[in-house]
Design a protein around this motif. Sequence first.
Motif, short mmCIF file in Angstrom:
data_model
loop_
_atom_site.label_atom_id
_atom_site.label_comp_id
_atom_site.label_asym_id
_atom_site.label_seq_id
_atom_site.Cartn_x
_atom_site.Cartn_y
_atom_site.Cartn_z
N MET A 154 17.37 58.83 37.16
CA MET A 154 18.15 59.14 35.91
C MET A 154 17.92 57.97 34.94
N GLY A 155 18.27 58.06 33.68
CA GLY A 155 17.91 57.28 32.76
C GLY A 155 18.60 55.97 32.60
N HIS A 156 19.78 55.75 32.07
CA HIS A 156 20.42 54.63 31.80
C HIS A 156 21.69 54.56 32.29
N GLN A 157 22.73 53.75 32.65
CA GLN A 157 23.87 53.89 32.93
C GLN A 157 25.07 53.14 32.24
N THR A 158 24.61 53.00 31.05
CA THR A 158 25.67 52.56 29.87
C THR A 158 26.76 53.42 29.66
N GLU A 159 26.49 54.79 29.51
CA GLU A 159 27.63 55.93 29.38
C GLU A 159 28.24 56.23 30.50
N THR A 160 29.52 56.82 30.33
CA THR A 160 30.06 57.28 31.31
C THR A 160 29.47 58.54 32.00
N HIS A 161 29.16 59.23 31.30
CA HIS A 161 28.25 60.44 32.07
C HIS A 161 26.62 60.65 31.45
N GLY A 162 26.35 59.56 30.92
CA GLY A 162 24.83 59.67 30.48
C GLY A 162 24.58 60.49 29.07
N ASP A 163 24.42 61.94 29.48
CA ASP A 163 23.87 62.59 28.49
C ASP A 163 24.76 63.25 27.37
N ALA A 199 23.69 64.36 20.92
CA ALA A 199 23.65 63.61 19.58
C ALA A 199 23.99 64.10 18.25
N THR A 200 23.88 65.37 18.17
CA THR A 200 24.13 65.96 16.89
C THR A 200 25.67 66.33 17.27
N LEU A 201 26.29 66.68 18.27
CA LEU A 201 27.85 66.65 18.69
C LEU A 201 28.44 65.56 18.26
N VAL A 202 28.00 64.44 19.07
CA VAL A 202 28.63 63.22 19.02
C VAL A 202 27.50 62.07 18.69
N PRO A 203 27.39 61.84 17.42
CA PRO A 203 26.38 61.03 16.87
C PRO A 203 26.48 59.47 17.43
N ASP A 204 27.78 59.03 17.39
CA ASP A 204 27.73 57.72 17.84
C ASP A 204 29.07 57.28 18.74
N ALA A 205 29.35 56.15 18.76
CA ALA A 205 30.18 55.90 20.08
C ALA A 205 31.75 56.24 19.83
N ARG A 206 32.05 56.51 18.54
CA ARG A 206 33.42 56.70 18.24
C ARG A 206 33.94 58.15 18.73
#
Lengths: 141, 141
Positions: free
Chosen positions: A1-10, A13-20
């Motif tokens: 897998m890629g990175h583990q910064t996020e809760t479930h990764g993928d 980006a068009t739906l959820v462009p940023d962290a908010r």
Amino acid sequence: MGHQTETHGDWDATLVPDARGRTDRPLPHCPVEIALAAVSGRWTTLVLRELMHGPHSFTALRERLPALGAKVLSERLRELAGRGLVVREEQRGFPVRTRYRLTARGEALRPLLVELYRTGAALSVPPSVPPPVPPSVPPRA
Amino acid sequence: MGHQTETHGDWDATLVPDARGRTDRPLPHCPVEIALAAVSGRWTTLVLRELMHGPHSFTALRERLPALGAKVLSERLRELAGRGLVVREEQRGFPVRTRYRLTARGEALRPLLVELYRTGAALSVPPSVPPPVPPSVPPRA
DNA sequence: CGGAATCCTATCGGATACTG
DNA sequence: CAGTATCCGATAGGATTCCG
């Protein structure tokens, strides 16, 4: 897998462009919640529609929307004003003319209203197979 | 003036493209009301967001949204299914796998969610002059 | 004209407990 | 695992009445 910064990764980006938008509950700082708050509440979009045609007095709004009670209109206008979407302007003189005008922020809601209309119109054509009504009790011969 | 078919004549065609939007009260067949109904209710947009990433089981949804109670999730899924936005699929076998999948109609909500996010993000930058705190008592002299 | 103050009801959504 | 059933407090919003 890629990175583990996020809760479930993928994240899309068009739906959820940023962290908010990467929240696991309805938080008031989420952009979607903010926009929904701006247009939610009964009568709100109708009041906005009227104000999009130009400034109106309290009574003019009530004439355009005869079924809207004074209390609710008053509430809606105060909410909208509180969000900086509408300004109340007192025209001095006699009698005291009051009018409500959309601010630039309020105008910014126009594309959203258009999109709401578009989407609702698309939804209003019924699905080919409607809400799958399950055959509650299959009629026995 | 032009014609007198309408209540007040001049409707913004981009805002209110057809007669269904020319209502003086919140009627359920108004496209805006339909779209709002689809995304309204607490947690609804979050559930939609998850389903936009692909089908999920009831429990998977609860894991993604830990603060969402089973009752409300159940309600939301039934509403969405009732509007034909989501389908419930039972994968036969053991144990019984159940999953919720967005329909084509459900996918049609994506642009609206994107627009909600966009608008909310725009609103979240505070107005230059915040909610105009009116000078309560104008200082005399 | 432009509201505010009350009152009242319906619905919403959270917590908890139970079921096939 | 995949829900349903109950209870319960908090709003939301409509009707009505009153005010400067």
